[in-house]
Each structure stands twice: as C-alpha cells, then as structure tokens.
Design a protein around this motif. Structure first.
Motif, PDB file in Angstrom:
ATOM      1  N   GLU A  17      10.912  -8.671   4.121  1.00  0.00           N
ATOM      2  CA  GLU A  17       9.861  -7.689   4.366  1.00  0.00           C
ATOM      3  C   GLU A  17      10.257  -6.706   5.469  1.00  0.00           C
ATOM      4  O   GLU A  17       9.991  -5.521   5.384  1.00  0.00           O
ATOM      5  N   GLN A  70      12.212  -3.017  -5.963  1.00  0.00           N
ATOM      6  CA  GLN A  70      10.855  -2.807  -5.471  1.00  0.00           C
ATOM      7  C   GLN A  70      10.277  -1.580  -6.178  1.00  0.00           C
ATOM      8  O   GLN A  70      10.940  -0.556  -6.300  1.00  0.00           O
ATOM      9  N   ASP A  74       8.747   3.832  -0.653  1.00  0.00           N
ATOM     10  CA  ASP A  74       9.216   3.367   0.661  1.00  0.00           C
ATOM     11  C   ASP A  74       8.152   3.487   1.749  1.00  0.00           C
ATOM     12  O   ASP A  74       8.125   2.693   2.682  1.00  0.00           O
ATOM     13  N   ASP A  75       7.274   4.464   1.636  1.00  0.00           N
ATOM     14  CA  ASP A  75       6.266   4.663   2.681  1.00  0.00           C
ATOM     15  C   ASP A  75       4.978   3.882   2.409  1.00  0.00           C
ATOM     16  O   ASP A  75       4.000   4.034   3.128  1.00  0.00           O
ATOM     17  N   ALA A  76       4.985   3.016   1.387  1.00  0.00           N
ATOM     18  CA  ALA A  76       3.790   2.233   1.048  1.00  0.00           C
ATOM     19  C   ALA A  76       3.524   1.184   2.124  1.00  0.00           C
ATOM     20  O   ALA A  76       4.446   0.621   2.705  1.00  0.00           O
ATOM     21  N   GLN A  77       2.263   0.942   2.384  1.00  0.00           N
ATOM     22  CA  GLN A  77       1.869  -0.094   3.338  1.00  0.00           C
ATOM     23  C   GLN A  77       1.329  -1.270   2.530  1.00  0.00           C
ATOM     24  O   GLN A  77       0.264  -1.193   1.933  1.00  0.00           O
ATOM     25  N   HIS A  78       2.103  -2.356   2.506  1.00  0.00           N
ATOM     26  CA  HIS A  78       1.748  -3.523   1.690  1.00  0.00           C
ATOM     27  C   HIS A  78       0.601  -4.298   2.323  1.00  0.00           C
ATOM     28  O   HIS A  78       0.606  -4.574   3.519  1.00  0.00           O
ATOM     29  N   LEU A  79      -0.367  -4.654   1.504  1.00  0.00           N
ATOM     30  CA  LEU A  79      -1.432  -5.560   1.927  1.00  0.00           C
ATOM     31  C   LEU A  79      -1.050  -6.997   1.582  1.00  0.00           C
ATOM     32  O   LEU A  79      -1.327  -7.916   2.341  1.00  0.00           O
TER      33      LEU A  79
END
Length: 141
Positions: A17, A70, A74-79
């Motif tokens: 991560e 993936q 790249d700029d995604a914020q994973h929950l």
C-alpha cells in the motif's frame, strides 16, 4: 477451517500500500490431481488478464507467472484496498515420468488449468511370465 500463520502478511500488505508494489510475489492457490494417465493442475487467478499469464517448463520445473495491475488512478484515495496487485509466481517440480512436450494450458473464468500426460515409458505394463522347465541345472563346458 485451517488458517496458515504468516507473520509477514501484514508487513507485505502495508509495504504494498505504501510503495505501490508487493515485496514478494503473492500466493497462487493450486489443486493437483491425477485422473487416468493425466495430471491436472488448477491455479486460482481471479481478475487476472489472460495476456499477463505465462507458463514455462524447463528442467522438470513448471513455472506459472501472472500479474494484476491496479485499476484505480494513482491519485485515488483508497477507503478499502483488499484486492492484491502485483506479481504472482508459482513453481512446481515435475517428475521424470511426465511428458513435458505435451503440456497444455487453458484459462477460463479465473482458473488456469494445466494438463500434463504421463510419459509412455512411465505407464505401467503387463509383463508376461514364461512357462519353462523346473530343471535348474548349471551346464558347464
């Protein structure tokens, strides 16, 4: 239910991560069985692009490699990020009695099936027993 203890699993997940790559190849569950004169190997590869799957046989070692990319930007914020990405690799040592030249592989619905026939020289044969005399004399010249 049997659970395997892996003390490095959480470390691998955190490293993956944080750095976007896995430290080690991910596990690839496998079933293997013999039916008649053929061995069957089934590898679970859900969500894997078939173009990333590679099967090689060299020196009686079968190697299966695959990768899952993936899909989030790249700029995604994973929950929640529970689906591993990265490389998968599994090696299986094959016995001498298998026909390596006739190995086939098929990928359907996330399962890679590899079939390996038993070599002709390794198949059981019936040996006829001759009926001769019971005389065990040694003839000398």
């Amino acid at each position: 239910m049997l659970l395997r203890f892996d003390p490095f699993r959480d470390f691998d997940r955190l490293a993956s991560e944080a750095f976007g790559t896995a430290r080690t190849p991910q596990p690839m569950p496998m079933d293997c069985y013999r039916s008649g004169d053929t061995f069957f190997l089934h590898f679970d590869l859900p969500g894997i692009n078939p173009d990333s799957v590679e099967v090689t046989a060299e020196n009686n070692t079968l190697t299966v490699q695959a990768s899952r990319q993936q899909i989030a930007p790249d700029d995604a914020q994973h929950l929640v990020a529970e689906r591993p990405t990265g490389s998968y690799r599994r090696q299986v040592v094959l016995g001498d009695g298998l026909n390596i030249d006739a190995v086939t592989a098929n990928y359907v619905d996330g399962v890679l099936t590899i079939t390996i026939p038993v070599a002709e020289q390794a198949k059981p044969r019936h040996i006829a027993i001759g009926r001769g005399t019971t005389d065990h004399k040694v003839i000398t010249a």
